[in-house]
Design an enzyme around this catalytic site. Structure first.
Site, PDB file in Angstrom:
ATOM      1  N   HIS A 279       9.374  58.325  10.298  1.00 51.88           N
ATOM      2  CA  HIS A 279       8.559  59.053  11.272  1.00 51.88           C
ATOM      3  C   HIS A 279       7.381  59.738  10.564  1.00 51.88           C
ATOM      4  O   HIS A 279       6.244  59.672  11.020  1.00 51.88           O
ATOM      5  CB  HIS A 279       9.388  60.131  11.971  1.00 51.88           C
ATOM      6  CG  HIS A 279      10.299  59.648  13.047  1.00 51.88           C
ATOM      7  ND1 HIS A 279      11.386  58.858  12.800  1.00 51.88           N
ATOM      8  CD2 HIS A 279      10.289  59.875  14.384  1.00 51.88           C
ATOM      9  CE1 HIS A 279      12.023  58.614  13.942  1.00 51.88           C
ATOM     10  NE2 HIS A 279      11.376  59.219  14.925  1.00 51.88           N
TER      11      HIS A 279
ATOM     12  N   HIS B  48      16.768  64.238   7.950  1.00 52.32           N
ATOM     13  CA  HIS B  48      16.131  63.949   6.658  1.00 52.32           C
ATOM     14  C   HIS B  48      16.207  65.154   5.736  1.00 52.32           C
ATOM     15  O   HIS B  48      16.191  66.298   6.192  1.00 52.32           O
ATOM     16  CB  HIS B  48      14.651  63.597   6.842  1.00 52.32           C
ATOM     17  CG  HIS B  48      14.416  62.216   7.333  1.00 52.32           C
ATOM     18  ND1 HIS B  48      14.684  61.099   6.584  1.00 52.32           N
ATOM     19  CD2 HIS B  48      13.945  61.760   8.512  1.00 52.32           C
ATOM     20  CE1 HIS B  48      14.381  60.021   7.274  1.00 52.32           C
ATOM     21  NE2 HIS B  48      13.949  60.395   8.460  1.00 52.32           N
TER      22      HIS B  48
END
Length: 168
Positions: free
Chosen positions: A103, A143
């Site tokens: 992303h 993440h």
């Protein structure tokens, strides 16, 4: 990795129902790079911005190849929620690896492409959105901080390569 989990755990203390909804919405804008793909298509359709759209498309293709196909499989880093299984996730578990953040990489590839292509106003808006998407990935515990930093780095490289391929 302990310091990274500590950072993520601290971010978890910032959760509120309102922020949860906002962060899920922001991260979904980056799912499969959709916001950046749509923006690329719009730019390609407008003659004045067609070259900028082309730079973004090439940057996003480079990003997918570099980050999602090569680096994620090469590094094969486990996601933080698989290490700290006690975290309540607000999004579905992902089936790929953690490093780098795809992303974030797609977002910063797009920002860099827009900046280098000379989109004076648009790149600033894109930068704000890219930063929000990167932060959302940490907030949602999908993440590690270094995944996001890696995404920024490889996104910038992808954006630069897209620019070099199309406009140089």
């Amino acid at each position: 990795m302990n310091i990274e989990l500590s950072i993520l755990d601290w971010i978890q203390t910032l959760h509120t129902p309102f922020l949860d909804k906002i962060m899920v919405f922001i991260t979904r804008l980056g799912d499969a790079g959709i916001i950046w793909i749509v923006l690329s298509i719009v730019l390609l359709l407008i003659p004045k911005t067609r070259k900028s759209g082309a730079v973004m498309v090439v940057a996003l293709v480079v990003d997918v190849l570099l980050c999602n196909i090569v680096l994620k499989n090469l590094v094969a880093r486990t996601r933080p929620y698989d290490v700290n299984t006690g975290v309540h996730l607000l999004v579905a578990k992902l089936h790929d690896y953690s490093f780098p953040s795809g992303h974030t990489a797609a977002s910063f590839a797009s920002v860099t492409a827009l900046y280098l292509a000379g989109e004076k106003k648009l790149w600033k808006f894109a930068l704000v959105l890219a930063c929000l998407i990167a932060i959302s990935r940490l907030y949602l515990y999908v993440h590690y901080p270094t995944d996001v930093l890696g995404g920024i780095l490889f996104g910038v490289i992808s954006g630069y390569l897209g620019y070099r391929k199309v406009l140089k």
